[in-house]
Design an enzyme around this catalytic site. Structure first.
Site, PDB file in Angstrom:
ATOM      1  CE  LYS A  20     -16.686  49.886 -29.187  1.00 28.57           C
ATOM      2  NZ  LYS A  20     -16.268  48.351 -29.315  1.00 28.57           N
TER       3      LYS A  20
ATOM      4  CG  ASP B 170     -12.740  46.278 -29.093  1.00 29.21           C
ATOM      5  OD1 ASP B 170     -12.729  45.821 -27.948  1.00 29.21           O
ATOM      6  OD2 ASP B 170     -13.423  47.015 -29.812  1.00 29.21           O
TER       7      ASP B 170
END
Ligand code: ATR
Length: 285
Positions: free
Chosen positions: A71, A108
């Site tokens: 990420k 997210d």
């Protein structure tokens, strides 16, 4: 369904990637919506990440999800970043633009908030303080979502105080004066007049010790949620539920965070249904 030579392509890059639930999740939606597309698990070693991600446009991919451990690498590799990705400091969704450039997003926080809104429709982030337990990668997305939703006060607590301080310094530049730091040993006291409690630590996860916290000071109507979803009912959710507090489990965050990527790559915004939840739950240990 059968895919044609014009199938739209997406996938998830991770190392390892075999644990990822994303292929099943996107596969469910592709079938449900009858999309001529494919979503593939892409196992890519850290040393190959840049080469692979930069080759995706040349192979006709519309984009990818990014999972552990890539990420932060994805954050650096993208040509442009959304404001959410910039603030969170990590990318979980890449959308390949018409000119072949890579747009990095982080969904997210969207997933976290959409899960609360659908799981507890009457709950409002603006109504009172939120207690965030943990200061890892997941906490960054949770903090960002709560601050964007006009949460008036966030009480952040983490075992390693310095890590919480790092998050405080970072988010305080975007949303000044909203976060206060609480020592981990004093977390029980942080629950006074709270409107939300979120566990973003790995405590309570299958194979991990439970999160130890006394809920004695928690208001009766305070919403309690967890980002852990194995087990679905974590010890803190069980404790909260038994004393009558509203709770939302963590599975919905995983399901909702996937929706914006699917929409960008395949052209339809998918929904999180009970049928989807059951399908994904059936695959969890
Ligand atoms: P993620 O990206 O899922 O958030 P992470 O970055 O590894 O994962 O963060 C894990 C979080 O769980 C951290 O807040 C961590 O606390 P530390 O910063 O002190 O490591 C927390 N955590 C993990 N094990 C813990 C334990 N035994 N007690 C308290 N907190 C714990």
């Amino acid at each position: 369904m059968t895919i044609s030579g014009k199938a739209k392509l997406a996938g998830v890059i991770g190392w390892p990637v075999s644990h990822s639930l994303s292929p099943k999740l996107h596969g469910f939606w592709l079938d449900e919506l009858g999309v001529d597309g494919a979503y593939l698990p892409l196992a890519v070693k850290p040393e190959d990440f840049d080469l692979v991600v930069k080759s995706l446009p040349k192979m006709g991919f519309r984009g990818v999800n990014i999972t552990v451990p890539h990420k932060e690498a994805a954050f650096k590799a993208c040509d442009r970043l959304t404001e959410q990705a910039k603030r969170i400091g990590a990318v979980n969704t890449i959308i390949i633009q018409d000119d072949g450039s890579l747009l990095g997003d982080n969904t997210d926080g969207f997933g976290f908030m959409a899960n609360l809104k659908t799981g507890q429709p009457g709950w409002d982030a603006g109504r009172g303080p939120a207690v965030v337990l943990g200061a890892g990668g997941a906490a960054r997305a949770v903090l960002d979502a709560l601050l964007e939703a006009d949460c008036p006060e966030i009480r952040l607590t983490n075992r390693t105080f310095e890590r919480a301080k790092g998050l405080f310094n970072h988010f305080n530049t975007y949303f000044p004066g909203k976060i206060s730091l609480i020592e981990w040993e004093k977390r029980d006291f942080a629950l006074e007049n709270a409107n939300l409690v979120v566990n973003t630590t790995s405590l309570g996860m299958h194979g991990q010790p439970p999160l130890e916290i006394s809920l004695d000071r928690l208001p009766a109507d305070c919403l309690v949620t967890d980002i852990v979803y194995v087990p679905l009912v974590t010890p803190i959710l069980d404790l909260a539920h038994k004393r009558g507090n509203p709770t939302v489990d963590g599975l919905g965050m995983l399901l909702h965070q996937a929706r914006p990527g699917f929409d960008a790559w395949f052209g339809q915004m998918p929904q999180v249904t009970d049928e989807l939840r059951l399908e994904i739950l059936a695959g969890l240990d």
